[in-house]
Design an enzyme around this catalytic site. Structure first.
Site, PDB file in Angstrom:
ATOM      1  N   ASP A  27       0.787  -1.240   0.000  1.00  0.00           N
ATOM      2  CA  ASP A  27       0.000   0.000   0.000  1.00  0.00           C
ATOM      3  C   ASP A  27       0.817   1.288   0.000  1.00  0.00           C
ATOM      4  O   ASP A  27       0.455   2.266   0.668  1.00  0.00           O
ATOM      5  CB  ASP A  27      -0.948   0.019   1.196  1.00  0.00           C
ATOM      6  CG  ASP A  27      -1.953  -1.115   1.179  1.00  0.00           C
ATOM      7  OD1 ASP A  27      -1.936  -1.919   0.243  1.00  0.00           O
ATOM      8  OD2 ASP A  27      -2.751  -1.201   2.133  1.00  0.00           O
ATOM      9  N   GLU A  75      -4.613  -0.811  -1.468  1.00  0.00           N
ATOM     10  CA  GLU A  75      -5.928  -0.864  -0.830  1.00  0.00           C
ATOM     11  C   GLU A  75      -6.883   0.064  -1.564  1.00  0.00           C
ATOM     12  O   GLU A  75      -6.551   1.221  -1.836  1.00  0.00           O
ATOM     13  CB  GLU A  75      -5.848  -0.453   0.637  1.00  0.00           C
ATOM     14  CG  GLU A  75      -7.195  -0.539   1.342  1.00  0.00           C
ATOM     15  CD  GLU A  75      -7.160  -0.151   2.800  1.00  0.00           C
ATOM     16  OE1 GLU A  75      -8.245  -0.053   3.410  1.00  0.00           O
ATOM     17  OE2 GLU A  75      -6.051   0.065   3.336  1.00  0.00           O
ATOM     18  N   LYS A 132      -6.588  -4.939  -3.135  1.00  0.00           N
ATOM     19  CA  LYS A 132      -7.244  -5.547  -1.975  1.00  0.00           C
ATOM     20  C   LYS A 132      -8.296  -4.598  -1.402  1.00  0.00           C
ATOM     21  O   LYS A 132      -8.066  -3.391  -1.303  1.00  0.00           O
ATOM     22  CB  LYS A 132      -6.215  -5.917  -0.904  1.00  0.00           C
ATOM     23  CG  LYS A 132      -5.433  -4.755  -0.305  1.00  0.00           C
ATOM     24  CD  LYS A 132      -4.338  -5.284   0.614  1.00  0.00           C
ATOM     25  CE  LYS A 132      -3.596  -4.181   1.336  1.00  0.00           C
ATOM     26  NZ  LYS A 132      -4.396  -3.448   2.332  1.00  0.00           N
ATOM     27  N   LYS A 135      -7.845  -4.613   4.952  1.00  0.00           N
ATOM     28  CA  LYS A 135      -6.551  -4.292   5.541  1.00  0.00           C
ATOM     29  C   LYS A 135      -5.508  -5.361   5.173  1.00  0.00           C
ATOM     30  O   LYS A 135      -4.385  -5.043   4.820  1.00  0.00           O
ATOM     31  CB  LYS A 135      -6.670  -4.192   7.070  1.00  0.00           C
ATOM     32  CG  LYS A 135      -7.769  -3.265   7.594  1.00  0.00           C
ATOM     33  CD  LYS A 135      -7.512  -1.822   7.254  1.00  0.00           C
ATOM     34  CE  LYS A 135      -8.433  -0.890   8.040  1.00  0.00           C
ATOM     35  NZ  LYS A 135      -9.873  -1.059   7.741  1.00  0.00           N
ATOM     36  N   VAL A 160       3.075   0.242   4.312  1.00  0.00           N
ATOM     37  CA  VAL A 160       2.360   1.044   5.324  1.00  0.00           C
ATOM     38  C   VAL A 160       0.916   0.557   5.465  1.00  0.00           C
ATOM     39  O   VAL A 160       0.375  -0.057   4.553  1.00  0.00           O
ATOM     40  CB  VAL A 160       2.370   2.537   4.928  1.00  0.00           C
ATOM     41  CG1 VAL A 160       3.786   3.077   4.871  1.00  0.00           C
ATOM     42  CG2 VAL A 160       1.671   2.802   3.600  1.00  0.00           C
ATOM     43  N   THR A 161       0.344   0.823   6.653  1.00  0.00           N
ATOM     44  CA  THR A 161       1.027   1.271   7.847  1.00  0.00           C
ATOM     45  C   THR A 161       1.362   0.068   8.722  1.00  0.00           C
ATOM     46  O   THR A 161       0.690  -0.964   8.648  1.00  0.00           O
ATOM     47  CB  THR A 161       0.172   2.275   8.663  1.00  0.00           C
ATOM     48  OG1 THR A 161      -1.041   1.660   9.078  1.00  0.00           O
ATOM     49  CG2 THR A 161      -0.128   3.520   7.861  1.00  0.00           C
ATOM     50  N   CYS A 165      -2.255  -2.321   8.006  1.00  0.00           N
ATOM     51  CA  CYS A 165      -2.197  -3.262   6.883  1.00  0.00           C
ATOM     52  C   CYS A 165      -0.994  -4.194   6.936  1.00  0.00           C
ATOM     53  O   CYS A 165      -1.088  -5.358   6.548  1.00  0.00           O
ATOM     54  CB  CYS A 165      -2.221  -2.490   5.566  1.00  0.00           C
ATOM     55  SG  CYS A 165      -3.792  -1.625   5.291  1.00  0.00           S
ATOM     56  N   GLN A 205       7.895 -13.009  22.039  1.00  0.00           N
ATOM     57  CA  GLN A 205       7.693 -14.424  22.359  1.00  0.00           C
ATOM     58  C   GLN A 205       8.365 -15.341  21.346  1.00  0.00           C
ATOM     59  O   GLN A 205       7.794 -16.313  20.867  1.00  0.00           O
ATOM     60  CB  GLN A 205       6.200 -14.744  22.460  1.00  0.00           C
ATOM     61  CG  GLN A 205       5.494 -13.949  23.548  1.00  0.00           C
ATOM     62  CD  GLN A 205       4.032 -14.312  23.659  1.00  0.00           C
ATOM     63  OE1 GLN A 205       3.714 -15.460  23.992  1.00  0.00           O
ATOM     64  NE2 GLN A 205       3.146 -13.353  23.401  1.00  0.00           N
TER      65      GLN A 205
END
Length: 237
Positions: A27, A75, A132, A135, A160-161, A165, A205
């Site tokens: 995007d 997008e 698309k 998002k 971005v961002t 997205c 994690q």
């Protein structure tokens, strides 16, 4: 036997096969990045996103030079907004919603000037461009089919961002079994705190969603891997 190469990253070394990796650019559109565009009209500082352009242009040039597949996303929506649900359409300032007139045409409408990718990162002939409506880059698109056709297993994720997205796409990719390296200086947010936390969440994690590294070691590793030379160590993000 296929050689496996490494990129120094968080939370640990990121391994990849240069034959199954692609660069995904999310995007990088005029509506989001140009002064006077949709992003700025909502009160955002587009300069924060524009810091991504130069390192991403370097990474894009390296990927092209190395023969790594490049996939761009945009997008946006059909002109009649039939693919834009009310939950998305009715958000935000009523004078600046999706489909409304903006400085660069109707906001986030396919075919409008603002919907297209900025000149600095314009797709080259033959590079895939995914339009698309959501998002995430996998939702209601042909992205997964494209990746399967090209036998891609690993994504270098940029664009971005970071917290919207990019994060959504990385989570979608993780659920589908793809390994993701988010290139830290090639993703951007209008909000510095979201940028920091968004990257930390990806690598948390033990790499719950993926890995994080800046462009320089990624470019170096791609160059070495595609020339069949052992990868040297570089300082991670």
């Amino acid at each position: 036997m296929t050689a496996v190469h490494e990129i120094p990253a968080r939370p640990g070394p990121f391994t990849f096969d240069p034959h199954t990796v692609a660069l995904l650019i999310i995007d990088m559109q005029r509506d989001f990045l140009l002064p006077g565009g949709f992003g700025e009209s909502l009160g955002n500082d587009v300069a924060l996103l524009r810091t991504v352009i130069d390192p991403l242009a370097d990474l894009l040039a390296a990927a092209r030079s190395c023969g790594i597949p490049v996939i761009h996303t945009r997008e946006g929506h059909l002109p009649d907004l039939s693919d834009c649900p009310p939950a998305k359409l009715l958000r935000g300032n009523p004078s600046q919603r999706i489909g409304d007139p903006g400085r660069f045409g109707r906001i986030l409408i396919r075919g409008e000037y603002g919907h297209d990718i900025i000149d600095e990162l314009a797709p080259a002939p033959g590079e895939v461009v995914i339009d698309k409506p959501g998002k995430g880059a996998f939702y209601a698109t042909e992205l997964e089919a494209v990746l399967n056709d090209k036998e891609i297993q690993t994504l270098l994720v940029t664009g971005v961002t970071t917290e919207v997205c990019v994060h959504t796409t990385v989570r979608e990719a993780n659920d589908r079994g793809y390994e993701c390296l988010v290139v830290s200086d090639c993703v951007g947010s209008y909000f510095p705190e979201f940028q920091r936390v968004g990257l930390d969440m990806i690598a948390a994690q033990g790499g719950i969603f993926g890995w994080v590294a800046p462009a320089a070691p990624v470019i170096g590793a791609l160059s070495i891997a595609t020339s069949n030379t052992p990868v040297s160590s570089t300082t991670p993000a």
